[in-house]
Design a protein around this motif. Structure first.
Motif, PDB file in Angstrom:
ATOM      1  N   ASP A   1       0.628   1.354   0.014  1.00 40.44           N
ATOM      2  CA  ASP A   1       1.919   0.700  -0.147  1.00 40.44           C
ATOM      3  C   ASP A   1       1.867  -0.698   0.483  1.00 40.44           C
ATOM      4  O   ASP A   1       1.617  -0.862   1.671  1.00 40.44           O
TER       5      ASP A   1
ATOM      6  N   LYS B   1       1.959  -0.717 -11.391  1.00 37.78           N
ATOM      7  CA  LYS B   1       1.985  -0.284  -9.995  1.00 37.78           C
ATOM      8  C   LYS B   1       1.969   1.235  -9.892  1.00 37.78           C
ATOM      9  O   LYS B   1       1.274   1.805  -9.044  1.00 37.78           O
TER      10      LYS B   1
ATOM     11  N   ASN C   1      -1.530   2.299  -7.852  1.00 37.77           N
ATOM     12  CA  ASN C   1      -1.563   2.726  -6.451  1.00 37.77           C
ATOM     13  C   ASN C   1      -2.431   3.962  -6.241  1.00 37.77           C
ATOM     14  O   ASN C   1      -3.360   3.947  -5.424  1.00 37.77           O
TER      15      ASN C   1
ATOM     16  N   GLN D   1      -4.780  -5.447  -4.979  1.00 38.21           N
ATOM     17  CA  GLN D   1      -4.611  -4.020  -4.725  1.00 38.21           C
ATOM     18  C   GLN D   1      -5.860  -3.435  -4.083  1.00 38.21           C
ATOM     19  O   GLN D   1      -5.775  -2.637  -3.143  1.00 38.21           O
TER      20      GLN D   1
END
Length: 576
Positions: free
Chosen positions: A12, A190, A194, A312
């Motif tokens: 996150d 996203k 993730n 990321q």
């Protein structure tokens, strides 16, 4: 016993950045300066379409002077942009590298002070990846992608402000068509990215750990015929990483949908802008500004879509590194102590709390590797100064575990280990290492000369001191028999030593430390008679007025010891 804290990834973004902020505080002035320079550089770029639009309006109005001023402004902005961008990238990269260096140094520092139980509970390959590969990836992101991230963010902000100033109506049309579609693409990405990036990082750590285990155990696997099993295990881990990488690539593919959104938005702007210009609501120059500025906006959005994936990956690596720092702090690796920077000297040590020769006491000690499965149970042993004892017993009786507890490498779950009346947990690491030294069954080496390996002790002993220790132990002829004596290079390709010779190196290191208590783990097991004789002679020389604890299987070794402590199932069975 409490379970060992686990290592995980926390991808996150907001939480990762909040956790990273305390490590950035010493560099906040540099960070703010870099951000301001980056904002100024981006503003100069965004201003170019405005000047070009003004030049078009002046050209249509046949105002030569205004046209020349607009052209001069574009040239000046181009030069200013070049200078400011260069300075902002240098400053931002410098600050970023300092933060990464701080994190790298802190990770190595924490791991070097983490309890042995923690290190043994986690795959060494995964720890290695977190402190090397993933930090290298983070450093590369700081050098290459972070300036682009800030530039893209500035483009998006400043271009929106510029367009609002020219035509709120046309800007509204742009936002209505472009923003919801792009936000949908980014949210979809996203949700998929993730877990995908976190899973790929975890699988990569598993592959590194399996490979390291394979290399470490290669001799045993070859002799036992276990190579096929380990190969299948490695291939299975690699296949899982491949599948995780495919999942990541599928998530990245979603970003390409933004190009379809850009094409549709451009079409809407051309039609609507042309209609407004034909009715006199906006000038032709304004349409030009929108065409050029939205082109920058779309390029920034496309660049941002590419950077999202790279960011990321870096954020996952940063999260895993921060998680390692958190866990090592929780297990007692001096969380508030910061490693000394270049040119700094460590604080001087205080007065020793213990005498040079003292009694070693193991008092009602319990220890477990796994909750509910005790290795040692209410074990008590007292060793007087200068006493020589042997620890014997069947495999799994707890001999090596007791040795590591006695040396302070493990902390007991219950009870205490004391030297000269002081609990080992209360002694500083430096004092503990001076008082008690373990020569393990497997003596670890580094790439370098024999002298480099012998000098791996506190105080950085020089050639003369190392030579003196070798002679005192009667090992001078052994060293002279090596190709280059103390300067013989040791490595994977050359100068390899036998297991017994590695034990000799451990004894020389112990002699350089001159501890009060010397613990030898299987010192003379499975070595040739000549080396065993050298080893036992060196032990006899080294034991003068110091406590000697020997974990032994060979009867010849046991017979040389005046006292033997027999262990079985984690308890003292007998003392003789």
């Amino acid at each position: 016993m409490a379970e060992q804290p686990g290592l995980s990834a926390s991808p996150d973004q907001k939480r990762v950045l909040r956790r990273a902020w305390p490590h950035m505080r010493p560099h906040r002035r540099g960070i703010i300066g870099a951000l301001l320079l980056s904002a100024l550089a981006t503003a100069t770029t965004v201003a170019v379409p405005a000047l070009i639009g003004a030049a078009v309006d002046q050209l249509l109005a046949e105002n030569r002077a205004g046209l020349m001023w607009a052209v001069a402004g574009v040239c000046a902005l181009a030069v200013l942009r070049l200078v400011v961008f260069r300075q902002s990238e240098i400053l931002l990269t410098t600050v970023g590298e300092r933060v990464v260096r701080h994190l790298r140094d802190l990770a190595v520092h924490r791991l070097s002070r983490a309890p042995l139980r923690f290190l043994e509970a986690h795959p060494s390959g995964d720890l290695l990846r977190r402190t090397t590969t993933e930090i290298a990836d983070l450093a590369n992101f700081v050098r290459s992608q972070l300036p682009e991230v800030l530039t893209v963010g500035g483009y998006l902000l400043f271009t929106t402000v510029l367009l609002l100033g020219y035509s709120p109506l046309l800007t509204l049309a742009l936002l209505v068509v472009f923003v919801p579609a792009v936000l949908w693409v980014l949210r979809t990405f996203k949700r998929a990215a993730n877990p995908a990036f976190a899973a790929e990082a975890a699988r990569a750590g598993a592959v590194a750990s399996t490979y390291r285990e394979l290399v470490t155990s290669r001799e045993m696997l070859r002799t036992s015929g276990g190579l096929s099993f380990w190969r299948q295990r490695f291939l299975a881990d690699n296949e899982r990483r491949y599948l995780a990488a495919r999942r990541t690539q599928k998530a990245l593919f979603l970003i390409s949908l933004s190009r379809l959104v850009q094409g549709a938005t451009t079409g809407v702007l051309l039609v609507f802008g042309g209609w407004l210009a034909s009715r006199g609501h906006i000038s032709v120059g304004t349409v030009v500004v929108f065409v050029l500025a939205t082109r920058q906006l779309f390029e920034s959005a496309a660049q941002a879509s590419n950077l999202v994936g790279q960011a990321q990956v870096s954020l996952v690596g940063l999260a895993r590194l921060l998680d390692l720092l958190r866990v090592t702090a929780e297990v007692g690796a001096d969380p508030d102590e910061v490693p000394a920077q270049d040119g700094e000297r460590p604080e001087p040590e205080g007065e020793p709390r213990t005498s040079e020769r003292g009694t070693l006491e193991v008092v009602e000690v319990d220890y477990s590797y796994v909750v509910g499965n005790e290795v040692l149970h209410h074990l008590s042993v007292t060793v007087e100064p200068g006493e020589r004892i042997g620890l014997v017993g069947p495999t799994g009786a707890g001999k090596t575990t007791l040795a590591k507890l006695v040396c302070g490498l493990y902390e007991p779950d219950a009870g205490s280990v004391r030297y000269d009346g002081v609990d080992l947990r209360e002694l500083s690491p430096a004092e503990l290492r001076r008082r008690i030294v373990l020569v393990p069954q497997r003596v670890h080496m580094i790439h370098g000369t024999l002298l480099d390996n012998l000098a791996l002790v506190p105080g950085e002993p020089d050639h003369e001191r190392v030579s003196g220790a070798v002679e005192r132990l009667g090992l001078g002829d052994w060293v002279e028999s090596l190709p280059d004596g103390l300067h013989t290079r040791l490595g994977r390709e050359e100068g390899q030593l036998s297991a017994g010779e590695l034990q000799l190196i451990g004894l020389v290191r112990a002699a350089l430390v001159d501890p009060a208590v010397l613990v030898l783990d299987e010192a003379t097991a499975d070595i040739d008679p000549e080396t065993a004789w050298r080893l036992e002679t060196a032990i006899d020389t080294l034991r003068t007025d110091r406590t000697l604890i020997v974990i032994a299987h060979r009867e010849a070794t046991i017979e040389r010891l005046p006292r033997v402590v027999r262990l079985d199932h984690g308890s003292v069975l007998a003392t003789s």
